[in-house]
Design an enzyme around this catalytic site. Structure first.
Site, PDB file in Angstrom:
ATOM      1  N   ALA A  12       0.746  -8.864  24.903  1.00  0.00           N
ATOM      2  CA  ALA A  12      -0.228  -9.345  23.922  1.00  0.00           C
ATOM      3  C   ALA A  12       0.154 -10.675  23.283  1.00  0.00           C
ATOM      4  O   ALA A  12      -0.707 -11.487  22.953  1.00  0.00           O
ATOM      5  CB  ALA A  12      -0.434  -8.294  22.843  1.00  0.00           C
ATOM      6  N   THR A  16      -2.071 -14.484  21.748  1.00  0.00           N
ATOM      7  CA  THR A  16      -2.357 -14.667  20.319  1.00  0.00           C
ATOM      8  C   THR A  16      -2.774 -16.105  20.010  1.00  0.00           C
ATOM      9  O   THR A  16      -3.607 -16.331  19.132  1.00  0.00           O
ATOM     10  CB  THR A  16      -1.155 -14.266  19.441  1.00  0.00           C
ATOM     11  OG1 THR A  16       0.018 -14.929  19.913  1.00  0.00           O
ATOM     12  CG2 THR A  16      -0.934 -12.758  19.484  1.00  0.00           C
ATOM     13  N   ARG A  24       0.811  -4.531  18.579  1.00  0.00           N
ATOM     14  CA  ARG A  24       2.032  -3.862  18.144  1.00  0.00           C
ATOM     15  C   ARG A  24       3.006  -4.746  17.385  1.00  0.00           C
ATOM     16  O   ARG A  24       4.056  -4.290  16.984  1.00  0.00           O
ATOM     17  CB  ARG A  24       2.756  -3.267  19.368  1.00  0.00           C
ATOM     18  CG  ARG A  24       2.047  -2.042  19.894  1.00  0.00           C
ATOM     19  CD  ARG A  24       2.800  -1.405  21.045  1.00  0.00           C
ATOM     20  NE  ARG A  24       2.145  -0.177  21.420  1.00  0.00           N
ATOM     21  CZ  ARG A  24       1.018  -0.104  22.104  1.00  0.00           C
ATOM     22  NH1 ARG A  24       0.428  -1.187  22.513  1.00  0.00           N
ATOM     23  NH2 ARG A  24       0.462   1.065  22.401  1.00  0.00           N
ATOM     24  N   VAL A  93      -5.824  -7.404  28.875  1.00  0.00           N
ATOM     25  CA  VAL A  93      -7.097  -7.066  29.516  1.00  0.00           C
ATOM     26  C   VAL A  93      -8.116  -8.193  29.331  1.00  0.00           C
ATOM     27  O   VAL A  93      -9.304  -7.996  29.557  1.00  0.00           O
ATOM     28  CB  VAL A  93      -7.660  -5.741  28.945  1.00  0.00           C
ATOM     29  CG1 VAL A  93      -6.733  -4.579  29.283  1.00  0.00           C
ATOM     30  CG2 VAL A  93      -7.890  -5.808  27.437  1.00  0.00           C
ATOM     31  N   ASP A  94      -7.622  -9.384  28.935  1.00  0.00           N
ATOM     32  CA  ASP A  94      -8.527 -10.467  28.543  1.00  0.00           C
ATOM     33  C   ASP A  94      -8.949 -11.386  29.681  1.00  0.00           C
ATOM     34  O   ASP A  94      -9.851 -12.215  29.516  1.00  0.00           O
ATOM     35  CB  ASP A  94      -7.910 -11.299  27.407  1.00  0.00           C
ATOM     36  CG  ASP A  94      -6.471 -11.746  27.709  1.00  0.00           C
ATOM     37  OD1 ASP A  94      -6.194 -12.163  28.853  1.00  0.00           O
ATOM     38  OD2 ASP A  94      -5.622 -11.662  26.793  1.00  0.00           O
ATOM     39  N   HIS A 111      -3.499  -2.709  32.827  1.00  0.00           N
ATOM     40  CA  HIS A 111      -4.335  -1.950  31.907  1.00  0.00           C
ATOM     41  C   HIS A 111      -5.819  -2.248  32.081  1.00  0.00           C
ATOM     42  O   HIS A 111      -6.623  -1.979  31.190  1.00  0.00           O
ATOM     43  CB  HIS A 111      -3.888  -2.206  30.463  1.00  0.00           C
ATOM     44  CG  HIS A 111      -2.489  -1.735  30.200  1.00  0.00           C
ATOM     45  ND1 HIS A 111      -1.680  -2.254  29.203  1.00  0.00           N
ATOM     46  CD2 HIS A 111      -1.735  -0.787  30.821  1.00  0.00           C
ATOM     47  CE1 HIS A 111      -0.499  -1.646  29.232  1.00  0.00           C
ATOM     48  NE2 HIS A 111      -0.509  -0.765  30.205  1.00  0.00           N
ATOM     49  N   CYS A 144     -24.961   4.520  30.537  1.00  0.00           N
ATOM     50  CA  CYS A 144     -25.051   3.948  31.882  1.00  0.00           C
ATOM     51  C   CYS A 144     -26.515   3.863  32.304  1.00  0.00           C
ATOM     52  O   CYS A 144     -27.259   4.850  32.213  1.00  0.00           O
ATOM     53  CB  CYS A 144     -24.264   4.826  32.864  1.00  0.00           C
ATOM     54  SG  CYS A 144     -24.427   4.319  34.599  1.00  0.00           S
ATOM     55  N   CYS A 147     -27.058   6.345  35.550  1.00  0.00           N
ATOM     56  CA  CYS A 147     -27.058   7.813  35.493  1.00  0.00           C
ATOM     57  C   CYS A 147     -27.110   8.388  34.085  1.00  0.00           C
ATOM     58  O   CYS A 147     -27.181   9.614  33.926  1.00  0.00           O
ATOM     59  CB  CYS A 147     -25.839   8.367  36.233  1.00  0.00           C
ATOM     60  SG  CYS A 147     -24.295   8.225  35.300  1.00  0.00           S
ATOM     61  N   ASN A 210      10.158 -13.665  23.699  1.00  0.00           N
ATOM     62  CA  ASN A 210       9.494 -12.822  22.710  1.00  0.00           C
ATOM     63  C   ASN A 210      10.119 -13.047  21.339  1.00  0.00           C
ATOM     64  O   ASN A 210      11.342 -13.169  21.229  1.00  0.00           O
ATOM     65  CB  ASN A 210       9.616 -11.335  23.096  1.00  0.00           C
ATOM     66  CG  ASN A 210       8.577 -10.474  22.413  1.00  0.00           C
ATOM     67  OD1 ASN A 210       7.374 -10.720  22.541  1.00  0.00           O
ATOM     68  ND2 ASN A 210       9.013  -9.473  21.677  1.00  0.00           N
TER      69      ASN A 210
END
Length: 244
Positions: A12, A16, A24, A93-94, A111, A144, A147, A210
């Site tokens: 993540a 940013t 987190r 997931v971006d 993810h 959806c 369906c 990090n």
């Protein structure tokens, strides 16, 4: 001798600078709003229409689809474009690695992706933009269109398994690379975090970029605490020069 295979494992903190909140970190969403975790937990999401409505609103508010790649994303794509073999393994997931220019086949999204939605019943996939447009038009929990099943982001929620094929590809990269750079990840979410250990055990040079300490710092050949937006481009430029 060929150029070294470089694996970039992004969390993540990589995004940013693009305006996407960390979950987190010290100011992360989970620490500020512990209840928010329910919005991305499969069991709660499927059982409670109110959770789903809040989840759709959260997606619209975060605005991840409007985010643009930052200097760190661009630096990774530039290293690959310069002829150095690069594979990206991401917890994000971006989709920003692909927007920055990384070929999609070289990006392994552990993810899933927030840029698509999937039906939990018939598994039909469609664009997130279209689902959010339906929410904005007054459908708080869009179903959806094929369906009538419950729609969710095409991401791996808490309580769901990672895609075994994507995970297997990521493991192969971790075990086969010469350099493994973990950037912007707390390296706490398993099994994804264990890839850093696998790479180190297989003989890769492990570099961790990090701000906070991680459980894998003791294995690292190099620790970088500077801001990712400047530190990663400088690190990758150094790797490019060494590989030239």
């Amino acid at each position: 001798m060929g150029k070294p295979l470089v694996a970039v494992f992004s969390g993540a903190g990589m995004s940013t600078d693009s305006g996407i909140p960390d979950y987190r970190g010290p100011q992360g969403l989970w620490r500020r709003e512990p209840d928010a975790e329910k919005l991305v937990t499969y069991e709660y999401y499927m059982a409670d229409p109110q959770i789903r409505r809040r989840s759709w609103l959260m997606r619209a508010e975060i605005g991840a689809l409007g985010a643009q790649p930052n200097a760190a994303h661009r630096a990774v794509a530039e290293l690959e474009a310069a002829g150095v073999p690069v594979r990206v393994i991401t917890q994000n997931v971006d989709g920003l690695h692909q927007l920055a220019g990384m070929p999609p086949r070289k990006v392994f999204e552990l993810h899933g992706t927030a840029r698509a939605v999937v039906c939990t019943r018939c598994h039909a996939r469609s664009e997130m933009d279209a689902a959010l447009a339906r929410v904005a038009a007054g459908e708080p929990d869009p179903a959806c269109l094929a369906c009538g099943g419950i729609l969710k982001a095409a991401t791996v929620m808490f309580g769901e398994r990672l895609d075994p094929q994507v995970l297997a590809q990521a493991v192969a990269v971790a075990k086969g690379c010469e350099v493994f750079i973990a950037v912007g990840s707390t390296l706490q979410v398993q099994p994804a975090a264990s890839l850093a250990g696998m790479a180190s055990e297989a003989g890769a040079r492990l570099i961790i970029v990090n701000a906070e300490e991680t459980p894998y710092d003791s294995l690292a050949d190099e620790l970088v605490r500077e801001p990712i937006g400047t530190a990663l481009p400088a690190l990758l430029a150094r790797i490019a020069r060494a590989a030239a």
